[in-house]
Design a protein around this motif. Structure first.
Motif, PDB file in Angstrom:
ATOM      1  N   GLU A 290       8.045 -49.579  18.248  1.00 10.31           N
ATOM      2  CA  GLU A 290       8.014 -50.648  17.404  1.00 10.31           C
ATOM      3  C   GLU A 290       7.558 -52.046  18.275  1.00 10.31           C
ATOM      4  O   GLU A 290       7.437 -52.901  17.484  1.00 10.31           O
ATOM      5  CB  GLU A 290       9.409 -50.988  16.841  1.00 10.31           C
ATOM      6  CG  GLU A 290       9.332 -49.971  15.567  1.00 10.31           C
ATOM      7  CD  GLU A 290      10.850 -49.869  14.787  1.00 10.31           C
ATOM      8  OE1 GLU A 290      11.504 -50.834  15.066  1.00 10.31           O
ATOM      9  OE2 GLU A 290      10.975 -48.982  14.060  1.00 10.31           O
ATOM     10  N   ARG A 291       7.918 -51.883  19.436  1.00 13.09           N
ATOM     11  CA  ARG A 291       7.466 -52.884  20.427  1.00 13.09           C
ATOM     12  C   ARG A 291       6.193 -53.014  20.924  1.00 13.09           C
ATOM     13  O   ARG A 291       6.006 -53.417  22.026  1.00 13.09           O
ATOM     14  CB  ARG A 291       8.665 -53.260  21.250  1.00 13.09           C
ATOM     15  CG  ARG A 291       9.951 -53.686  20.813  1.00 13.09           C
ATOM     16  CD  ARG A 291      11.293 -53.846  21.748  1.00 13.09           C
ATOM     17  NE  ARG A 291      12.509 -54.149  21.278  1.00 13.09           N
ATOM     18  CZ  ARG A 291      12.995 -55.517  21.105  1.00 13.09           C
ATOM     19  NH1 ARG A 291      12.184 -56.172  21.630  1.00 13.09           N
ATOM     20  NH2 ARG A 291      14.080 -55.804  20.410  1.00 13.09           N
TER      21      ARG A 291
ATOM     22  N   ALA B 103      16.103 -55.287  23.946  1.00  8.24           N
ATOM     23  CA  ALA B 103      15.225 -56.632  24.227  1.00  8.24           C
ATOM     24  C   ALA B 103      15.108 -56.758  25.829  1.00  8.24           C
ATOM     25  O   ALA B 103      14.084 -57.109  26.157  1.00  8.24           O
ATOM     26  CB  ALA B 103      15.835 -57.878  23.559  1.00  8.24           C
TER      27      ALA B 103
ATOM     28  N   LEU C 294      11.522 -48.350  20.820  1.00  7.03           N
ATOM     29  CA  LEU C 294      10.676 -49.111  21.784  1.00  7.03           C
ATOM     30  C   LEU C 294       9.191 -49.087  21.424  1.00  7.03           C
ATOM     31  O   LEU C 294       8.287 -49.784  21.632  1.00  7.03           O
ATOM     32  CB  LEU C 294      10.747 -48.704  23.176  1.00  7.03           C
ATOM     33  CG  LEU C 294      11.808 -49.170  24.063  1.00  7.03           C
ATOM     34  CD1 LEU C 294      12.061 -48.623  25.149  1.00  7.03           C
ATOM     35  CD2 LEU C 294      12.046 -50.597  24.047  1.00  7.03           C
TER      36      LEU C 294
ATOM     37  N   ASP D 185      12.804 -54.303  26.928  1.00  4.52           N
ATOM     38  CA  ASP D 185      11.480 -54.683  26.565  1.00  4.52           C
ATOM     39  C   ASP D 185      10.869 -55.813  27.676  1.00  4.52           C
ATOM     40  O   ASP D 185       9.839 -55.830  28.046  1.00  4.52           O
ATOM     41  CB  ASP D 185      11.131 -55.311  25.143  1.00  4.52           C
ATOM     42  CG  ASP D 185      10.117 -55.460  24.752  1.00  4.52           C
ATOM     43  OD1 ASP D 185       8.861 -55.060  25.331  1.00  4.52           O
ATOM     44  OD2 ASP D 185       9.778 -56.424  23.952  1.00  4.52           O
TER      45      ASP D 185
END
Lengths: 267, 115
Positions: A29-30, A247, A27, A250
């Motif tokens: 990286e998000r 996803a 996460l 997120d």
């Protein structure tokens, strides 16, 4: 420059296991500031509120603006206590649980037996008789958790010391190694006992409970305003390494929960 | 006493084979060996190799993939404390199972045992 990334607190007990970890969702990286709270040295508090306060203090979260708390398996009750402690903004802290379940006396007994099995395997000796079964009844675990831990420590150290001495360690070496080995397992067992002593605080927020296809706890999460169950087709081991789960989490954390509610069901 | 003493063998110097090793790293792993990036990494690699009974440890190797257990973690950390003078918690090795991460953890949190 001020770091404006949303802060995510993660409770996922470290150690080698077959199942993927919350870290595998990647996460950070998000765009999230992901902070793993369960790192050594571990708290030795024996109830969930105290354990959670210890985590908040150690990680200096008293003033942090936390977007969500994420937790795996039996750490969930402590994660909920953490959420209640850091819940200070108008919008309640979000709690996302993965294959979560409340801790039971049977679970503590089972993990203690597993600790003994692993120690026996590593020490290359036969597994001891389950002489500790009687200390895990609900009454003992509820009323005297300190005594339960004391007896577990005594038995783990005694077992390891005997095995090491028989294996040609001298007494001092055996005692030191046995104690250190036992403490590794006690870190985990204390964590479970603390989670068993939870208060299930109503922090005002809801829980998203993401489930693998394995059977598990699917009830309303105690203390949550509401519980959104999200069933996936992922095997338990792969739940946290599935791109769709990352996803979905997120999307939920970015306050676009429609994908969550659409694919899930309300408990 | 002929038991598995944690401090029986001094940590090897970088590039020096561990005499008590009995298994070649390449018999366990297919990944390419990467040498240590610092003296501390080299000395910790030497301790890991000695306790695990293998000839060398790459800085990218996972302790678990080399067969490491909780008991190995305890023995490795005891030897690091005795021979290198760094504090090392066995759980650090379990949390940071790759050598370079473990060495970084020790460098940042394992203040010298002797002060």
């Amino acid at each position: 420059m001020t770091d404006t990334r949303p802060v995510l607190l993660v409770l996922d007990y470290p150690g080698r296991r077959e199942e993927a970890r919350i870290a595998d969702l990647r996460l950070q990286e998000r765009g999230y500031d992901v902070r793993h709270l369960l790192v050594a040295p571990f708290s030795r508090e024996l109830d969930a509120p105290s354990y959670a306060r210890d985590l908040v203090r150690r990680h200096r979260l008293a003033e942090a603006s936390v977007a969500a708390v994420l937790s795996y398996c039996m750490s969930a009750a402590i994660a909920q206590e953490v959420a209640a402690l850091v819940n200070r903004d108008q919008e309640p802290v979000r709690v996302v649980l993965f294959d979560a379940e409340p801790v039971t006396p049977a679970a503590v007994a089972g993990q203690y037996a597993e600790a003994l099995r692993q120690m026996a395997e590593q020490l290359d000796v036969g597994q001891p008789q389950p002489w500790s079964g009687q200390i895990f009844d609900e009454d003992a675990l509820t009323r005297r958790p300190d005594e339960v831990i004391r007896r577990m420590r005594q038995e783990l150290v005694g077992f390891a010391t005997s095995a090491l001495t028989a294996g040609s360690y001298d007494e001092d070496e055996a005692a030191g190694t046995a104690s250190a080995l036992a403490e590794l397992y006690l870190d985990w067992l204390v964590h479970l006992v603390a989670a068993y002593h939870a208060t299930w605080p109503a922090w005002g927020g809801s829980v998203v409970h993401v489930l693998s296809r394995s059977p598990g706890f699917t009830g309303p999460w105690p203390g949550a305003r509401e519980t959104h169950l999200v069933r996936t087709a992922a095997p338990r081991a792969d739940l946290l390494s599935t791109a769709e789960v990352a996803a979905m989490v997120d999307a939920h954390l970015r306050q676009v929960p429609t994908s969550v509610t659409r694919s899930g069901e309300r408990a | 006493m002929s038991g598995p003493r944690d401090d029986a063998t001094p940590p090897p110097e970088p590039g020096v084979a561990v005499t008590e090793a009995c298994v070649r790293r390449e018999d366990l792993l297919d990944t390419e060996y990467e040498p240590p990036d610092s003296e501390l990494e080299a000395r910790i690699a030497g301790v890991e190799a000695a306790v695990l009974g293998i000839d060398r440890v790459s800085r990218t190797d996972s302790f678990f993939e080399l067969g490491g257990t909780s008991l190995h973690a305890v023995r490795i950390c005891a030897r690091i404390e005795r021979t290198l003078g760094y504090r090392a918690l066995p759980m650090w090795l379990i949390e940071c199972d790759v050598l370079q991460a473990f060495a970084a953890r020790i460098a940042s949190e394992g203040m010298g045992v002797d002060g």
